[in-house]
Scaffold this motif. Structure first.
Motif, PDB file in Angstrom:
ATOM      1  N   LYS B 227       0.865  -1.188   0.000  1.00 58.64           N
ATOM      2  CA  LYS B 227       0.000   0.000   0.000  1.00 58.64           C
ATOM      3  C   LYS B 227       0.893   1.226   0.000  1.00 58.64           C
ATOM      4  O   LYS B 227       1.916   1.243   0.664  1.00 58.64           O
ATOM      5  N   LYS B 266      -5.657   8.707  -6.135  1.00 52.83           N
ATOM      6  CA  LYS B 266      -6.711   7.855  -5.569  1.00 52.83           C
ATOM      7  C   LYS B 266      -6.435   7.599  -4.088  1.00 52.83           C
ATOM      8  O   LYS B 266      -7.351   7.626  -3.256  1.00 52.83           O
ATOM      9  N   GLN B 269      -7.211  10.666  -2.096  1.00 55.37           N
ATOM     10  CA  GLN B 269      -8.657  10.836  -1.953  1.00 55.37           C
ATOM     11  C   GLN B 269      -9.198   9.984  -0.799  1.00 55.37           C
ATOM     12  O   GLN B 269     -10.026  10.436  -0.012  1.00 55.37           O
ATOM     13  N   LYS B 270      -8.678   8.748  -0.677  1.00 58.34           N
ATOM     14  CA  LYS B 270      -9.140   7.885   0.414  1.00 58.34           C
ATOM     15  C   LYS B 270      -8.666   8.399   1.763  1.00 58.34           C
ATOM     16  O   LYS B 270      -9.391   8.343   2.749  1.00 58.34           O
ATOM     17  N   GLU B 271      -7.435   8.909   1.780  1.00 56.01           N
ATOM     18  CA  GLU B 271      -6.820   9.307   3.047  1.00 56.01           C
ATOM     19  C   GLU B 271      -7.478  10.548   3.643  1.00 56.01           C
ATOM     20  O   GLU B 271      -7.458  10.757   4.854  1.00 56.01           O
ATOM     21  N   TRP B 273     -10.376  11.196   4.340  1.00 53.02           N
ATOM     22  CA  TRP B 273     -11.408  10.932   5.353  1.00 53.02           C
ATOM     23  C   TRP B 273     -10.830  10.483   6.675  1.00 53.02           C
ATOM     24  O   TRP B 273     -11.535  10.409   7.669  1.00 53.02           O
ATOM     25  N   ASN B 274      -9.511  10.197   6.701  1.00 45.06           N
ATOM     26  CA  ASN B 274      -8.886   9.847   7.981  1.00 45.06           C
ATOM     27  C   ASN B 274      -8.232  11.048   8.662  1.00 45.06           C
ATOM     28  O   ASN B 274      -7.655  10.919   9.733  1.00 45.06           O
ATOM     29  N   THR B 286     -11.935  17.099  -1.131  1.00 43.95           N
ATOM     30  CA  THR B 286     -12.323  16.055  -2.076  1.00 43.95           C
ATOM     31  C   THR B 286     -12.649  16.677  -3.431  1.00 43.95           C
ATOM     32  O   THR B 286     -12.278  16.153  -4.483  1.00 43.95           O
TER      33      THR B 286
END
Lengths: 388, 321
Positions: B227, B266, B269-271, B273-274, B286
């Motif tokens: 990852k 990508k 973008q996921k990170e 939210w953390n 975002t």
């Protein structure tokens, strides 16, 4: 006619301080076709074009002159030059092909221009003389190998002074020697600039010569960045005075934005640079060279206007672009990773890209003795696996 | 079973009966193959669900021992353009098929990596050689394959393998390799594999090189290797206003882990939210991320676009947008 045109030399014997170089040019023409092309290089006003033309005059050759601005692309260059290099001259006279100011032939607007020149040098039946300011640019590397190089250094102060005295005499300009000397000093070895100054000041020679006033010379990238980042102006022609391409300049800007801009200005500047890049992408994909205008505006005015006010003219140490070098060094380092992945990918019915992405996970699997053998890994590749 | 220490190959099924999951697809393909005449196939579905394996089984069944001579495997994302693909297809298709089948088979993996224009050219090639060749195309999303090609193929949609399927495969391997894998460790393995069978097997083998007694901790350590790590570090630098360190770190990660600009964005973008920031800012960021991802498609230098995004994070760090 300007004085600088009027007093252009017509014979080798009229030239000042150029004996050695003239001997070299004569040797080149005598030895032709041992070397088929000659590059005269040096700063402005050192006699590059004049000596090329005189080379033809003295030998009674025809001269076919091409300026960089005549060339837009390979086709037009080929169409104009190719018949010339292959046909006999009128009345059986020989000729010289003069390619003036090849600095202007860039990789972008004159697509393939340099390559075409190299090709023409191979096939030409007549000597080609080229002139340029900086022969050591990367884009000329092939040309340098094919051509004889002669450097023309700036003329000495005395040489320029003596020429100015002669011209002043002939033109009936009654200015004192002090005035002529000042003009000579200011020219910094650029004879054409000196003669032009003489002409423009001679009408009212009692005015003070502004020694601070600089001619339009090439500016260093550091100066350009300084203007771009410190001043707040809708610059459009800022990059005209450098030999760097827009793409190279973009890298310089990218590297140095954070040294000058913070917060909102930083975000705005990178957004503008992103815009420039979007248009560059469209140019690459569709060959829409017109979009260069947009790329230019976003990376000049766009960057300068990203801030809300002028910056104080303090000193900032700008850095050379490091990213490309870093990528290159990294690629050298992981070259083996790619070759290994390629061999492995073929074996497991998978794309090399996916293997590269999972390389760390797969390393212990690949690094088994019988797998190494099966993939026919080289010693260097096995070495790489063990070290990394 | 082939004699190799690469488990994804060693345990790759070679008969229809050995396939796990995708039952409907296998039934249909099998009956087509048994008639010794197949149309063009389009295998669509996520990675590690059996597309390549089924293609390989198909040619083995059709050609028996001689399958290698009658089979060409190409990967669209590795070939340097459609011209290379066409040339290879042409060279391959020129000779007649061996054995008693009147055609050869070309497997074009990751066909969705081809541009629309390249796919148009591919369609011509498919037509030109349709008497001597059958194509099996594979892709992740069939929507990325142009309509004319889809209409020339019989499409099969591969689903993500279910947990029980992966369990069946993993159990077979652990028994044969004499590994110990607790239920808990299997749960971690399944989670880290995200339903991708190839990834599950690779993870299992990589972990087994540490110990034969596999724990769930080992799986998660090895699993995190692939990852994009430290993205959080990049974003934290940016949010703290340290743009230069953020981009330095970003470039390092992209180089060291061979991550493309699109994959990186990508992951960012996921990170988002953390992160420990106001939810409204997360939405704003975002939006920026989406815009930058879009601009990457049009632009030519992903890293310039990514820097633009980092600058937005610097602003967000100060509560501005």
């Amino acid at each position: 006619m300007t004085l600088s045109e009027k007093y252009r030399i017509k014979k080798f014997s009229e030239a000042v301080e150029r004996d050695k170089e003239i001997a070299e040019i004569k040797k080149f023409l005598n030895d032709f076709p041992k070397k088929k092309a000659l590059i005269l290089y040096g700063p402005a006003g050192t006699g590059k074009t004049s000596l090329s033309i005189v080379s033809a005059l003295e030998n009674n050759f025809e001269i076919l002159e091409l300026n960089a601005s005549d060339l837009r692309n390979r086709q037009s260059l080929e169409a104009r030059l190719k018949p010339a290099t292959e046909q006999q001259a009128l009345f059986k006279k020989s000729k010289i092909i003069l390619m003036d100011e090849i600095d202007g032939v860039t990789g972008t607007t004159d697509a393939g221009g340099i390559q075409e020149l190299v090709r023409l040098i191979v096939t030409t039946k007549y000597p080609i003389i080229m002139t340029c300011n900086d022969v050591w640019q990367l884009k000329f590397s092939q040309l340098r190998q094919k051509a004889k190089l002669i450097e023309l250094k700036p003329l000495s102060l005395n040489a320029i002074f003596s020429i100015l005295i002669k011209i002043a005499e002939k033109e009936g300009i009654r200015s004192g020697n002090d005035f002529l000397k000042q003009v000579a000093i200011k020219s910094q070895g650029d004879l054409r600039a000196a003669i032009n100054d003489l002409q423009s000041y001679s009408a009212n020679y009692d005015i003070e010569i502004d020694m601070q006033e600089k001619r339009d010379v090439e500016e260093s990238i550091f100066n350009i960045l300084r203007k771009l980042f410190k001043n707040r102006e809708p610059f459009l022609d800022l990059f005209d005075r450098t030999n760097l391409s827009l793409d190279e300049i973009m890298l310089w800007i990218e590297e140095n934005i954070p040294k000058e801009y913070k917060n909102i200005a930083l975000a705005k500047a990178y957004y503008a640079l992103g815009n420039a890049d979007v248009f560059r992408g469209r140019i690459y994909r569709n060959q829409s060279w017109r979009f260069l205008i947009y790329q230019n505006i976003f990376q000049s005015a766009g960057i300068s206007l990203a801030k809300t006010s002028q910056h104080p003219a303090t000193f900032t140490k700008y850095e050379r672009p490091r990213r490309i070098l870093k990528i290159w060094m990294h690629n050298q380092k992981i070259e083996k990773r790619k070759t290994i992945s390629k061999k492995y990918a073929r074996f497991v019915h998978c794309s090399t890209k996916r293997i590269l992405r999972d390389f760390n996970l797969l390393k212990p699997i690949i690094n088994q003795e019988d797998v190494q053998k099966k993939l026919r890994l080289s010693e260097e590749e096995i070495d790489f696996l063990n070290k990394n | 079973m082939s004699n190799t220490n690469i488990w994804t190959e060693k345990y790759r099924p070679t008969k229809f009966e050995e396939m796990v999951g995708q039952n409907e697809i296998i039934k249909r393909v099998k009956s087509l193959v048994q008639a010794m005449n197949i149309p063009h196939f389009l295998f669509a579905g996520p990675a590690g669900t059996g597309k390549s394996t089924l293609a390989l089984i198909t040619v083995r069944e059709l050609f028996g021992e001689k399958w290698r001579e009658n089979y060409l495997e190409l990967n669209a994302s590795d070939e340097r353009g459609i011209d290379v693909v066409r040339q290879k297809v042409k060279d391959f298709a020129r000779t007649m098929a061996l054995e008693n089948v009147p055609f050869k088979v070309i497997f074009l993996d990751e066909a969705d990596a081809l541009t629309k224009e390249a796919q148009q050219a591919l369609r011509r090639t498919m037509e030109n050689y349709s008497t001597t060749c059958r194509f099996i195309l594979s892709c992740n999303y069939s929507s990325k394959i142009i309509e004319p090609i889809q209409s020339r193929c019989v499409t099969f949609r591969f689903k993500l393998l279910e947990k029980k399927d992966i369990h069946k495969i993993v159990k077979k391997i652990t028994e044969s390799e004499k590994l110990k894998l607790s239920d808990e460790a299997f749960e971690s393995l399944y989670e880290a594999s995200e339903g991708d069978c190839r990834r599950a097997i690779n993870l299992l083998q990589a972990t087994s090189s540490i110990s034969f007694d596999i724990t769930s901790e080992m799986i998660s350590i090895i699993g995190s290797e692939t990852k994009p790590k430290d993205i959080r570090v990049v974003l934290d630098y940016a949010l703290a206003g340290d743009f230069e360190n953020a981009r330095e770190k970003l470039l390092d990660i992209m180089l060291n882990e061979s991550i493309s600009g699109t994959d990186m964005i990508k992951a960012i973008q996921k990170e988002i939210w953390n992160l420990q920031i106001e939810p409204e800012l997360k939405v704003k960021l975002t939006e920026k991320t989406g815009e930058v991802e879009f601009r990457m498609i049009e632009g030519s230098d992903d890293f310039i676009q990514l820097q633009s995004l980092l600058a937005s994070f610097v602003l967000a760090g100060q509560g501005k947008n």
